[in-house]
Design a protein around this motif. Structure first.
Motif, mmCIF file in Angstrom:
data_model
loop_
_atom_site.group_PDB
_atom_site.id
_atom_site.type_symbol
_atom_site.label_atom_id
_atom_site.label_comp_id
_atom_site.label_asym_id
_atom_site.label_seq_id
_atom_site.Cartn_x
_atom_site.Cartn_y
_atom_site.Cartn_z
ATOM 1 N N LYS A 156 36.521 35.328 34.383
ATOM 2 C CA LYS A 156 36.828 35.011 36.076
ATOM 3 C C LYS A 156 35.734 34.555 36.777
ATOM 4 C CE LYS A 156 39.184 36.398 40.253
ATOM 5 N NZ LYS A 156 39.974 37.243 40.879
ATOM 6 N N PRO A 157 35.475 33.130 37.136
ATOM 7 C CA PRO A 157 34.565 32.757 38.033
ATOM 8 C C PRO A 157 34.282 33.758 39.342
ATOM 9 C CG PRO A 157 35.695 30.769 37.501
ATOM 10 C CD PRO A 157 36.599 32.209 37.252
ATOM 11 N N ASP A 158 33.046 33.900 39.730
ATOM 12 C CA ASP A 158 32.470 34.331 40.918
ATOM 13 C C ASP A 158 32.738 33.207 41.993
ATOM 14 O OD1 ASP A 158 31.446 36.743 42.165
ATOM 15 O OD2 ASP A 158 30.356 35.185 42.969
ATOM 16 N N TRP A 159 32.811 33.643 43.270
ATOM 17 C CA TRP A 159 32.877 32.657 44.308
ATOM 18 C C TRP A 159 31.577 31.989 44.772
ATOM 19 C CZ3 TRP A 159 37.091 30.498 46.217
ATOM 20 C CH2 TRP A 159 38.294 31.406 46.350
ATOM 21 N N TYR A 212 41.517 29.529 38.369
ATOM 22 C CA TYR A 212 41.654 30.505 39.537
ATOM 23 C C TYR A 212 41.482 29.773 40.936
ATOM 24 C CZ TYR A 212 40.724 34.062 35.443
ATOM 25 O OH TYR A 212 40.982 34.835 34.490
ATOM 26 N N ALA A 213 41.655 30.564 41.775
ATOM 27 C CA ALA A 213 41.480 30.552 43.334
ATOM 28 C C ALA A 213 39.941 29.642 43.312
ATOM 29 C CB ALA A 213 42.086 31.413 44.355
ATOM 30 N N THR A 214 39.076 30.131 42.629
ATOM 31 C CA THR A 214 37.931 29.590 42.853
ATOM 32 C C THR A 214 37.866 27.961 42.900
ATOM 33 O OG1 THR A 214 37.315 30.161 40.610
ATOM 34 C CG2 THR A 214 36.424 31.680 42.376
ATOM 35 N N LEU A 215 38.711 27.527 42.267
ATOM 36 C CA LEU A 215 38.707 26.067 42.159
ATOM 37 C C LEU A 215 38.612 25.482 43.464
ATOM 38 C CD1 LEU A 215 39.345 23.772 40.074
ATOM 39 C CD2 LEU A 215 41.694 23.723 40.773
ATOM 40 N N LEU A 216 38.862 26.149 44.402
ATOM 41 C CA LEU A 216 38.891 25.878 45.913
ATOM 42 C C LEU A 216 37.595 26.185 46.565
ATOM 43 C CD1 LEU A 216 42.444 26.253 47.046
ATOM 44 C CD2 LEU A 216 41.430 24.168 45.843
ATOM 45 N N ARG A 217 36.628 26.353 45.780
ATOM 46 C CA ARG A 217 35.056 27.054 46.364
ATOM 47 C C ARG A 217 34.634 26.050 47.496
ATOM 48 N NH1 ARG A 217 32.877 27.212 41.888
ATOM 49 N NH2 ARG A 217 32.854 29.483 41.546
ATOM 50 N N ILE A 223 42.560 33.149 51.689
ATOM 51 C CA ILE A 223 42.843 32.411 50.620
ATOM 52 C C ILE A 223 43.632 33.491 49.742
ATOM 53 C CG2 ILE A 223 41.010 32.896 49.182
ATOM 54 C CD1 ILE A 223 41.110 30.021 48.204
ATOM 55 N N THR A 224 44.768 32.626 49.126
ATOM 56 C CA THR A 224 45.455 33.594 47.978
ATOM 57 C C THR A 224 44.827 33.659 46.764
ATOM 58 O OG1 THR A 224 46.639 31.654 47.535
ATOM 59 C CG2 THR A 224 47.841 32.820 49.103
ATOM 60 N N GLU A 250 33.878 26.162 35.618
ATOM 61 C CA GLU A 250 35.069 26.458 36.523
ATOM 62 C C GLU A 250 36.174 25.905 35.829
ATOM 63 O OE1 GLU A 250 37.280 28.051 38.973
ATOM 64 O OE2 GLU A 250 35.375 27.759 39.766
ATOM 65 N N TYR A 251 35.919 24.638 35.182
ATOM 66 C CA TYR A 251 37.068 23.968 34.458
ATOM 67 C C TYR A 251 37.795 24.651 33.356
ATOM 68 C CZ TYR A 251 39.858 19.880 32.356
ATOM 69 O OH TYR A 251 40.603 19.285 31.987
ATOM 70 N N LEU A 252 36.803 25.189 32.573
ATOM 71 C CA LEU A 252 36.980 26.006 31.365
ATOM 72 C C LEU A 252 37.604 27.480 31.352
ATOM 73 C CD1 LEU A 252 33.957 25.094 29.129
ATOM 74 C CD2 LEU A 252 36.325 24.185 28.901
ATOM 75 N N ALA A 253 37.210 27.992 32.724
ATOM 76 C CA ALA A 253 37.919 28.941 33.160
ATOM 77 C C ALA A 253 39.387 29.068 33.368
ATOM 78 C CB ALA A 253 37.229 29.689 34.198
#
Length: 435
Positions: A61-64, A117-122, A136-137, A296-299
């Protein structure tokens, strides 16, 4: 495919490729190898490094990576995340900026549950933080949720959003991106009937499939070309013994990733070839564009089977949202009951995921909302990603969204953030007439 064996087989293949990459990198990095320089060994090391990193990212899971913010006082303020609501399938989190007064704009970003994950919207979060209190959700990976937590389908998703809106209060401005757009609209309509005082001030709906048939794409064509039985048989698997969600029926993230990559296979293949060559030449860096994007894309994350299948059946096939026939626990959600929430539609001219018209259809459903509360913007030349995180978002859409928020706030905005002061009093419907 609804078996643990197929799920574990996919995880085994991923794990094996990660191991092969690590092995190739380690072998080609032996000091003794340097005694006999050979381009083949450098290529082997580069291939191993890129392969190991790529396959390792698929289960991380990516970090913010939002550690600080430079505010208008010129100081760097620490940014931390705080869980406002914790629930089995997703949390409501707040990006708290230390030693800074709360911003008058309270924004709830509704992140997609569509594989990433929501981090797509970082980048979206980073762009809003200087001017807004951002919530954020944060949806959870279904493979990590025990079966005892129960089901999670489109109705549960909508009820989660309604609860989050209640918690934040009526001075909230909601921004929904892509997949959650129709369900965010449904959550608002649910509150309009159940708790009208908890409705947000405004909704900004960005590139979502309110009416998938309004403008067909490859995504909608696929949804119509397969039966629900075919989807359930080919896409759904049961989580294996390695994770807490053992036995849960899911649409695996790895299977979703395979679908994502197949849509632009040649582009991805070339990107990895170029990265391997760059690593071999010593020209690649830890945070170059390739790594930033693909980390990000692969997570990817698993979706519950019931959420994926109910989304396809109810939103795409039966068009329950588009026909104003959506129900929650047998109770109809009537979009006509939304009467005082300003709604803005944002679409990208070149969006091939949610084509122009799919999101705009929301305005026709809002029969109880005055035209002065409706607005729409079509961004020229913008693709799907660009309308919420790319150049189009930063340069054009973000300022318009902040203007829209200010025009529909309870009082005049007091924030002195960039690109907002001079435009705070523009009308809600300053863009293309939405009637």
């Amino acid at each position: 495919m609804r078996y643990m064996a197929t799920y574990d087989l996919m995880e085994t293949l991923r794990n094996t490729n990660e191991w092969l990459g690590a092995t190739a990198r380690a072998m080609a990095s032996y000091p003794a190898v340097a005694m006999w320089p050979n381009p083949a060994m450098e290529m082997m090391r580069a291939w191993g490094e890129v392969t190991e990193r790529s396959f390792a990212r698929m289960v991380a899971k990516p970090d913010w990576h939002i550690d600080s913010l430079t505010a208008e006082d010129g100081k760097d303020h620490l940014v931390t995340t705080r869980k406002v609501i914790e629930k089995p399938f997703g949390d409501l989190i707040h990006f708290r900026v230390a030693s800074r007064h709360d911003r008058p704009r309270k924004v709830l970003l509704v992140a997609p549950m569509s594989g990433h994950y929501a981090t797509l919207l970082r980048k979206t979060v980073v762009s809003l933080l200087p001017d807004c209190e951002v919530y954020i959700t944060d949806w959870h990976n279904a493979r990590d949720i025990p079966v005892s937590a129960g089901k999670f389908d489109v109705e549960d998703y909508t009820l989660y959003l309604a609860e989050f809106m209640r918690e934040l209060g009526p001075d909230t401005h909601v921004i929904a991106v892509c997949q959650p757009v129709p369900l965010t609209l449904a959550a608002t309509a649910y509150l309009a009937d159940d708790a009208p005082e908890a409705q947000p001030r405004s909704l900004t709906l960005i590139g979502g499939p309110v009416d998938p048939d309004a403008a067909p794409t490859e995504v909608t064509d696929f949804g119509h070309s397969v039966t629900m039985g075919q989807l359930e048989e080919t896409m759904i698997q049961r989580v294996g013994f390695k994770y807490d969600g053992v036995g849960r029926m899911v649409y695996p993230g790895l299977l979703q990733l395979a679908s994502f990559i197949s849509m632009n296979g040649e582009t991805h293949a070339k990107a990895f070839q170029n990265q391997i060559m760059a690593v071999a030449k010593g020209e690649a860096t830890e945070h170059n564009k390739h790594n930033i994007f693909y980390d990000e894309y692969l997570a990817v994350m698993d979706m519950t089977a019931e959420f994926y299948l109910s989304t396809v059946e109810r939103v795409f096939k039966n068009r329950e949202i588009a026909r104003n026939e959506f129900t929650i626990e047998g109770r109809k959600v009537d979009f006509g009951k939304i009467t005082n929430v300003a709604v803005k539609i944002v679409e990208g001219e070149q969006d091939d995921i949610s084509a122009p018209g799919q999101c705009l259809a929301a305005l026709d459903l809002l029969t109880g909302l005055d035209d002065s509360k409706k607005a729409a913007h079509l961004e020229p030349g913008a693709g799907h990603y660009g309308i919420f995180a790319g150049k189009s978002w930063r340069n054009n859409i973000r300022p318009l969204v902040l203007d829209f928020i200010d025009a529909n706030a309870s009082g005049p905005a007091t924030s002195k953030g960039p690109a907002t002061v001079a435009k705070a009093k523009k009308p809600a419907n300053k863009n293309r007439k939405a009637g």
